[in-house]
Motif scaffolding. Structure first.
Motif, PDB file in Angstrom:
ATOM      1  N   LEU A 150      32.694  33.439  46.983  1.00  0.00           N
ATOM      2  CA  LEU A 150      33.389  34.711  47.204  1.00  0.00           C
ATOM      3  C   LEU A 150      33.704  34.910  48.684  1.00  0.00           C
ATOM      4  O   LEU A 150      34.769  35.424  49.038  1.00  0.00           O
ATOM      5  N   VAL A 151      32.802  34.479  49.556  1.00  0.00           N
ATOM      6  CA  VAL A 151      33.026  34.631  51.000  1.00  0.00           C
ATOM      7  C   VAL A 151      34.243  33.826  51.434  1.00  0.00           C
ATOM      8  O   VAL A 151      35.096  34.305  52.199  1.00  0.00           O
ATOM      9  N   THR A 152      34.344  32.596  50.942  1.00  0.00           N
ATOM     10  CA  THR A 152      35.496  31.754  51.272  1.00  0.00           C
ATOM     11  C   THR A 152      36.794  32.366  50.757  1.00  0.00           C
ATOM     12  O   THR A 152      37.814  32.387  51.459  1.00  0.00           O
ATOM     13  N   MET A 157      41.957  35.410  51.767  1.00  0.00           N
ATOM     14  CA  MET A 157      42.782  36.590  51.518  1.00  0.00           C
ATOM     15  C   MET A 157      42.987  37.389  52.809  1.00  0.00           C
ATOM     16  O   MET A 157      44.093  37.900  53.054  1.00  0.00           O
ATOM     17  N   ARG A 158      41.948  37.512  53.623  1.00  0.00           N
ATOM     18  CA  ARG A 158      42.101  38.198  54.901  1.00  0.00           C
ATOM     19  C   ARG A 158      43.086  37.465  55.807  1.00  0.00           C
ATOM     20  O   ARG A 158      43.841  38.072  56.557  1.00  0.00           O
ATOM     21  N   TRP A 159      43.074  36.151  55.724  1.00  0.00           N
ATOM     22  CA  TRP A 159      43.991  35.370  56.540  1.00  0.00           C
ATOM     23  C   TRP A 159      45.422  35.530  56.045  1.00  0.00           C
ATOM     24  O   TRP A 159      46.364  35.576  56.839  1.00  0.00           O
ATOM     25  N   ILE A 168      38.987  46.455  50.535  1.00  0.00           N
ATOM     26  CA  ILE A 168      38.116  45.567  49.760  1.00  0.00           C
ATOM     27  C   ILE A 168      36.875  46.363  49.369  1.00  0.00           C
ATOM     28  O   ILE A 168      36.050  46.698  50.222  1.00  0.00           O
ATOM     29  N   GLU A 169      36.755  46.668  48.091  1.00  0.00           N
ATOM     30  CA  GLU A 169      35.622  47.450  47.592  1.00  0.00           C
ATOM     31  C   GLU A 169      34.621  46.528  46.913  1.00  0.00           C
ATOM     32  O   GLU A 169      34.993  45.632  46.162  1.00  0.00           O
ATOM     33  N   GLU A 170      33.348  46.778  47.158  1.00  0.00           N
ATOM     34  CA  GLU A 170      32.273  45.962  46.593  1.00  0.00           C
ATOM     35  C   GLU A 170      31.699  46.646  45.356  1.00  0.00           C
ATOM     36  O   GLU A 170      31.325  47.817  45.380  1.00  0.00           O
ATOM     37  N   ILE A 171      31.638  45.881  44.261  1.00  0.00           N
ATOM     38  CA  ILE A 171      31.079  46.372  43.000  1.00  0.00           C
ATOM     39  C   ILE A 171      30.174  45.280  42.442  1.00  0.00           C
ATOM     40  O   ILE A 171      30.518  44.098  42.488  1.00  0.00           O
ATOM     41  N   THR A 172      29.027  45.658  41.901  1.00  0.00           N
ATOM     42  CA  THR A 172      28.095  44.713  41.278  1.00  0.00           C
ATOM     43  C   THR A 172      28.075  44.957  39.781  1.00  0.00           C
ATOM     44  O   THR A 172      27.903  46.093  39.328  1.00  0.00           O
ATOM     45  N   THR A 240      48.138  35.605  44.644  1.00  0.00           N
ATOM     46  CA  THR A 240      47.346  36.832  44.687  1.00  0.00           C
ATOM     47  C   THR A 240      47.807  37.732  45.827  1.00  0.00           C
ATOM     48  O   THR A 240      47.945  38.952  45.656  1.00  0.00           O
ATOM     49  N   SER A 241      48.060  37.145  46.990  1.00  0.00           N
ATOM     50  CA  SER A 241      48.544  37.921  48.137  1.00  0.00           C
ATOM     51  C   SER A 241      49.898  38.547  47.840  1.00  0.00           C
ATOM     52  O   SER A 241      50.152  39.709  48.178  1.00  0.00           O
ATOM     53  N   TYR A 242      50.765  37.778  47.202  1.00  0.00           N
ATOM     54  CA  TYR A 242      52.095  38.282  46.850  1.00  0.00           C
ATOM     55  C   TYR A 242      51.986  39.473  45.895  1.00  0.00           C
ATOM     56  O   TYR A 242      52.708  40.466  46.037  1.00  0.00           O
ATOM     57  N   ALA A 243      51.069  39.386  44.936  1.00  0.00           N
ATOM     58  CA  ALA A 243      50.894  40.490  43.991  1.00  0.00           C
ATOM     59  C   ALA A 243      50.359  41.735  44.691  1.00  0.00           C
ATOM     60  O   ALA A 243      50.791  42.861  44.414  1.00  0.00           O
TER      61      ALA A 243
END
Length: 500
Positions: A150-152, A157-159, A168-172, A240-243
């Protein structure tokens, strides 16, 4: 027998170190992977515990244990958090929080008789490097794919979307085996109702575990009984970025090499990233070919069955003679003949997918030739039907989405049965039922057949074809975004030379 401590909001501290060790060993069933070390510093007992294979031992030694034990300070939880300069330092009081932290690679420090433990993150995450996509092959454009980290994936995506507007919201999710999920969208663009709906579906999900993003999609989609996928999954970060830049929502999940995109329409499953990178007059014909291929894949074999069984008059005379000659020695009716060949095609496809790559390609080619030739020579089927079956199979493989391609292949079987029982009337009945079903479907509460139903002429150039970039100054109307304008149409149409 000691009563088992309930995992609730109750604070379990203060405890003696021996009591804490006994409690943790009992919770982890005396697992040898739980490292529990005891130290004494300045007449105060200290316990350091963690899951051995989950952490980086060299960093634990150099960054945590050495400063902790060699210092002459009289440690407390507050002084540890202040003096050891690591950003991940936190305090935990609840047993459930401590157990969850250990599982995800945290190192815990407990000073005897304190009211909480101090934790630091030293996760040792094994991950593979960024590679090309396996299920979504592209010729033009970026080819890098997501990984299980997930980190990668968030880094990529940030790049790709270098703006603080990216939320970016964190959900467990998951009770017994929790997994981290991230909700990604543009704050100034995405529809607030869509974001709230997706967030609520993820937070309200009560299951033991979710293995992959494709499993998560089945839990949160609008209609779980439908054969059609309602959310798009992709392993391509650029898609994904385009969407996201179009105003949609993406969901990333730990240990899953794919992203979920919502809301998704029926037509979005036939889009490819190559449509964006190719010229505006080259991409739309290829998209049109995919739509035609979908129709051919669903109705071509049923049309053959219906024509040969009931409607000889619609077949040209010369072709009818050829069909009659090829079927002269076939003892089965067309419906069983077609179902048999379709089943053989699916068996070959499934066998090729499960075997190693080189062997699978050989099985697909050799098996298709051998089985087809043997079936014709044995009089089980006609050679003309093999041509129709092959065209239908090839047409189903043109869908960029693997899930939609699988749906199209499965639709052929009930259509063949209807054609064999009712002829063309059966095909029309099946198509009408299919269209009614699609009209009733939604994706994240939005119509599945948008922009056809409800009709939005402004979005036709985004779903069915594509105009030149300087004419696409508006975003999708059907998504009801916060900002519908991409750029100024007047400025985009101005022609400027270098000396102006």
């Amino acid at each position: 027998m000691r009563k088992r401590l309930k995992r609730s909001s109750k604070n379990i501290f203060p405890l003696k170190i021996d009591e804490l060790e006994h409690l943790l060993m009992r919770e982890f069933t005396n697992s040898p992977d739980l490292g529990f070390s005891k130290y004494e510093h300045q007449n105060k007992k200290i316990a350091v515990f963690f899951i051995t294979y989950q952490v980086q031992p060299d960093k634990v030694e150099n960054l945590l244990l050495t400063p902790l034990l060699e210092s002459k300070k009289d440690w407390s939880n507050t002084s540890i958090l202040n003096e050891i300069p690591l950003n991940s330092g936190k305090e935990y009081q609840l047993l459930e929080e401590i157990l969850s932290g250990l599982i995800i690679g945290k190192v815990m420090i407990y000073l005897e008789d304190e009211t909480a433990v101090v934790s630091y993150d030293f996760l040792n995450k094994e991950k593979r490097s960024l590679e090309g996509a396996e299920t979504e092959s592209v010729v033009i454009g970026p080819k890098v794919a997501f990984t299980e980290s997930l980190v990668t994936n968030l880094n990529v995506m940030r790049w790709n979307i270098r703006t603080p507007d990216l939320a970016i919201e964190e959900i467990t999710i998951g009770k017994r085996a929790p997994r981290e999920v991230r909700l990604l969208y543009l704050k100034s663009l995405a529809n607030e109702t869509d974001v709230n709906t997706m967030r609520q579906r993820l937070e309200d999900l009560e299951v033991d575990q979710v293995e992959d993003i494709n499993v998560l999609m089945q839990y949160i989609e609008d209609s779980s009984m439908s054969l059609f996928p309602q959310f798009h999954t992709t392993e391509l970060p650029d898609r994904t970025s385009y969407a996201i830049l179009k105003g949609k929502i993406a969901v990333l999940m730990e240990n899953s090499p794919s992203a979920l995109i919502a809301p998704s329409s029926f037509f979005s499953f036939f889009e490819s990233t190559e449509d964006l990178y190719m010229r505006w007059n080259s991409g739309p014909p290829l998209r049109l070919i995919r739509f035609i291929s979908m129709f051919i894949s669903v109705v071509l074999t049923p049309m053959y069955v219906a024509a040969v069984t009931f409607h000889y008059e619609i077949i040209p005379t010369q072709l009818l003679i050829s069909i009659g000659q090829s079927r002269a020695g076939v003892p089965f009716p067309p419906i069983f003949e077609a179902l048999f060949l379709e089943l053989m095609i699916e068996l070959l496809r499934e066998a090729g997918a499960r075997l190693p790559t080189k062997v699978g390609q050989t099985i697909g080619i050799v098996g298709g030739v051998v089985v087809g030739t043997a079936a014709v020579q044995a009089g089980i089927t006609s050679n003309i039907l093999i041509i129709f079956i092959t065209i239908s199979a090839l047409a189903s493989f043109t869908a960029p989405s693997y899930q939609m391609g699988t749906t199209i292949r499965l639709l052929r079987f009930p259509m063949i049965v209807l054609a064999g029982i009712l002829g063309l009337i059966g095909i029309m009945f099946g198509m009408c039922m299919l269209i009614i079903h699609l009209l009733k479907m939604t994706s994240l509460g939005r119509p599945y057949l948008s922009p056809i139903y409800p009709i939005h002429f402004e979005d036709f150039n985004k779903a069915l074809f594509r105009l030149p970039q300087n004419f696409q100054h508006k975003r999708s109307v059907s998504l009801s975004l916060k900002d519908s304008i991409r750029f100024s149409k007047k400025k985009a149409q101005e022609k400027k030379d270098i000396d102006e």
